[in-house]
Motif scaffolding. Structure first.
Motif, PDB file in Angstrom:
ATOM      1  N   GLU A 189      -3.808   4.056  24.523  1.00  0.00           N
ATOM      2  CA  GLU A 189      -3.855   5.226  23.834  1.00  0.00           C
ATOM      3  C   GLU A 189      -2.550   6.092  22.984  1.00  0.00           C
ATOM      4  OE1 GLU A 189      -2.189   6.793  27.585  1.00  0.00           O
ATOM      5  OE2 GLU A 189      -4.216   6.959  28.556  1.00  0.00           O
ATOM      6  N   ASP A 190      -1.110   5.246  22.459  1.00  0.00           N
ATOM      7  CA  ASP A 190      -0.418   5.499  21.072  1.00  0.00           C
ATOM      8  C   ASP A 190      -1.222   4.998  19.913  1.00  0.00           C
ATOM      9  OD1 ASP A 190       1.290   6.246  23.211  1.00  0.00           O
ATOM     10  OD2 ASP A 190       2.548   4.341  23.524  1.00  0.00           O
ATOM     11  N   LEU A 191      -1.844   4.366  19.985  1.00  0.00           N
ATOM     12  CA  LEU A 191      -2.496   4.060  18.819  1.00  0.00           C
ATOM     13  C   LEU A 191      -3.655   4.318  18.861  1.00  0.00           C
ATOM     14  CD1 LEU A 191      -1.013   0.173  18.646  1.00  0.00           C
ATOM     15  CD2 LEU A 191      -0.261   2.117  18.357  1.00  0.00           C
ATOM     16  N   GLN A 192      -4.499   4.743  19.752  1.00  0.00           N
ATOM     17  CA  GLN A 192      -5.618   5.173  18.964  1.00  0.00           C
ATOM     18  C   GLN A 192      -6.248   6.209  18.238  1.00  0.00           C
ATOM     19  OE1 GLN A 192      -7.605   5.620  22.275  1.00  0.00           O
ATOM     20  NE2 GLN A 192      -9.402   6.005  20.735  1.00  0.00           N
ATOM     21  N   GLN A 193      -5.196   6.674  16.685  1.00  0.00           N
ATOM     22  CA  GLN A 193      -5.748   7.502  15.809  1.00  0.00           C
ATOM     23  C   GLN A 193      -5.672   5.880  14.917  1.00  0.00           C
ATOM     24  OE1 GLN A 193      -2.397   9.586  14.551  1.00  0.00           O
ATOM     25  NE2 GLN A 193      -0.709   8.221  14.219  1.00  0.00           N
ATOM     26  N   LEU A 194      -5.557   5.067  15.317  1.00  0.00           N
ATOM     27  CA  LEU A 194      -6.106   3.754  14.495  1.00  0.00           C
ATOM     28  C   LEU A 194      -6.964   2.288  14.979  1.00  0.00           C
ATOM     29  CD1 LEU A 194      -1.768   2.985  14.440  1.00  0.00           C
ATOM     30  CD2 LEU A 194      -3.165   4.299  12.477  1.00  0.00           C
ATOM     31  N   ILE A 195      -7.690   3.184  16.001  1.00  0.00           N
ATOM     32  CA  ILE A 195      -8.867   2.514  16.916  1.00  0.00           C
ATOM     33  C   ILE A 195     -10.124   3.306  16.168  1.00  0.00           C
ATOM     34  CG2 ILE A 195      -9.897   1.174  19.026  1.00  0.00           C
ATOM     35  CD1 ILE A 195      -6.979   1.939  20.346  1.00  0.00           C
TER      36      ILE A 195
ATOM     37  N   ALA B 122       1.177  -0.724   0.143  1.00  0.00           N
ATOM     38  CA  ALA B 122      -0.033  -0.090   0.378  1.00  0.00           C
ATOM     39  C   ALA B 122       1.061   1.040  -0.163  1.00  0.00           C
ATOM     40  CB  ALA B 122      -0.995   0.349   1.451  1.00  0.00           C
ATOM     41  N   GLY B 123       2.147   1.297  -0.078  1.00  0.00           N
ATOM     42  CA  GLY B 123       3.361   1.881   0.213  1.00  0.00           C
ATOM     43  C   GLY B 123       3.237   2.787   1.663  1.00  0.00           C
ATOM     44  N   SER B 124       3.405   2.197   2.640  1.00  0.00           N
ATOM     45  CA  SER B 124       2.642   2.598   4.143  1.00  0.00           C
ATOM     46  C   SER B 124       4.137   2.953   4.575  1.00  0.00           C
ATOM     47  CB  SER B 124       2.261   1.862   5.131  1.00  0.00           C
ATOM     48  OG  SER B 124       3.195   1.331   5.002  1.00  0.00           O
ATOM     49  N   GLY B 125       5.493   2.283   3.234  1.00  0.00           N
ATOM     50  CA  GLY B 125       6.932   2.332   3.922  1.00  0.00           C
ATOM     51  C   GLY B 125       7.260   1.329   5.176  1.00  0.00           C
ATOM     52  N   CYS B 126       6.326   0.619   5.263  1.00  0.00           N
ATOM     53  CA  CYS B 126       6.089  -0.320   6.771  1.00  0.00           C
ATOM     54  C   CYS B 126       6.734   0.599   7.846  1.00  0.00           C
ATOM     55  CB  CYS B 126       7.416  -1.225   6.781  1.00  0.00           C
ATOM     56  SG  CYS B 126       6.551  -2.198   5.039  1.00  0.00           S
ATOM     57  N   THR B 127       6.372   1.744   8.001  1.00  0.00           N
ATOM     58  CA  THR B 127       7.021   2.646   9.334  1.00  0.00           C
ATOM     59  C   THR B 127       5.942   2.810  10.571  1.00  0.00           C
ATOM     60  OG1 THR B 127       8.256   3.878   7.983  1.00  0.00           O
ATOM     61  CG2 THR B 127       7.889   4.947  10.417  1.00  0.00           C
ATOM     62  N   SER B 128       4.378   2.394   9.510  1.00  0.00           N
ATOM     63  CA  SER B 128       3.632   2.428  10.779  1.00  0.00           C
ATOM     64  C   SER B 128       3.485   1.230  11.401  1.00  0.00           C
ATOM     65  CB  SER B 128       2.283   3.183   9.810  1.00  0.00           C
ATOM     66  OG  SER B 128       1.870   4.653  10.118  1.00  0.00           O
ATOM     67  N   LEU B 129       3.405   0.807  10.682  1.00  0.00           N
ATOM     68  CA  LEU B 129       3.032  -1.220  11.233  1.00  0.00           C
ATOM     69  C   LEU B 129       4.796  -1.514  11.773  1.00  0.00           C
ATOM     70  CD1 LEU B 129       2.171  -4.026  11.303  1.00  0.00           C
ATOM     71  CD2 LEU B 129       3.290  -4.528   9.066  1.00  0.00           C
ATOM     72  N   GLU B 130       6.086  -0.757  11.803  1.00  0.00           N
ATOM     73  CA  GLU B 130       6.834  -1.636  12.612  1.00  0.00           C
ATOM     74  C   GLU B 130       6.492  -0.833  13.301  1.00  0.00           C
ATOM     75  OE1 GLU B 130      10.845  -0.294  11.457  1.00  0.00           O
ATOM     76  OE2 GLU B 130      10.256  -0.723   8.978  1.00  0.00           O
ATOM     77  N   ASP B 131       6.348   0.435  13.805  1.00  0.00           N
ATOM     78  CA  ASP B 131       6.303   0.915  15.117  1.00  0.00           C
ATOM     79  C   ASP B 131       5.078  -0.047  16.064  1.00  0.00           C
ATOM     80  OD1 ASP B 131       7.416   2.826  14.591  1.00  0.00           O
ATOM     81  OD2 ASP B 131       6.200   4.514  13.712  1.00  0.00           O
ATOM     82  N   VAL B 132       4.061  -0.205  15.478  1.00  0.00           N
ATOM     83  CA  VAL B 132       2.713  -0.914  15.811  1.00  0.00           C
ATOM     84  C   VAL B 132       3.402  -2.766  16.933  1.00  0.00           C
ATOM     85  CG1 VAL B 132       0.328  -2.494  15.502  1.00  0.00           C
ATOM     86  CG2 VAL B 132       1.202   0.141  14.668  1.00  0.00           C
ATOM     87  N   ILE B 133       3.995  -2.787  15.692  1.00  0.00           N
ATOM     88  CA  ILE B 133       4.772  -4.217  16.548  1.00  0.00           C
ATOM     89  C   ILE B 133       5.652  -4.225  17.508  1.00  0.00           C
ATOM     90  CG2 ILE B 133       6.254  -5.849  15.596  1.00  0.00           C
ATOM     91  CD1 ILE B 133       4.658  -6.184  12.960  1.00  0.00           C
ATOM     92  N   SER B 134       6.355  -2.289  17.356  1.00  0.00           N
ATOM     93  CA  SER B 134       7.850  -2.692  18.022  1.00  0.00           C
ATOM     94  C   SER B 134       6.621  -2.225  19.740  1.00  0.00           C
ATOM     95  CB  SER B 134       8.682  -0.495  18.093  1.00  0.00           C
ATOM     96  OG  SER B 134       9.059  -1.077  18.575  1.00  0.00           O
ATOM     97  N   LYS B 135       5.795  -1.430  20.178  1.00  0.00           N
ATOM     98  CA  LYS B 135       4.988  -0.777  20.840  1.00  0.00           C
ATOM     99  C   LYS B 135       4.230  -1.899  21.231  1.00  0.00           C
ATOM    100  CE  LYS B 135       3.652   3.680  19.421  1.00  0.00           C
ATOM    101  NZ  LYS B 135       4.689   4.207  20.810  1.00  0.00           N
TER     102      LYS B 135
END
Length: 93
Positions: free
Chosen positions: A44-50, A18-31
């Motif tokens: 709280e950290d992922l609120q914008q994705l929920i 999808a062209g996200s560059g995996c940065t968002s996914l990396e952050d979610v997995i890291s958290k």
């Protein structure tokens, strides 16, 4: 736990595609695998994705799965994710 890993691994190529560059996914997995981050802070950290409370409850359960793992397993999971991030399939994103 195996289902969580399968879902994350299946989402990785789609996110990269999808062209996200995996940065968002990396952050979610890291958290997710950070044993010092509480379930409350995680949500709280992922609120914008929920989008809904149902999703928040599911994420709390996923976070609890990771909190229940020992440090060796979390370390192995990090190595696996780094291997995926550095793979040929994700390298171009």
């Amino acid at each position: 736990m195996k289902l969580v890993v399968v879902l994350m691994l299946s989402a990785l190529p789609l996110s990269c595609y999808a062209g996200s560059g995996c940065t968002s996914l990396e952050d979610v997995i890291s958290k997710s695998i950070d044993p010092t981050e509480s379930k409350t802070q995680y949500i709280e950290d992922l609120q914008q994705l929920i989008p809904r409370e149902f999703t928040a409850n599911a994420l709390k359960k996923i976070k609890q799965c990771f909190l229940d793992l020992n440090n060796e397993t979390l370390s192995n999971f990090r190595v696996m994710m780094d291997t995926i991030y550095n793979s040929r399939q994700c390298a171009s994103y």
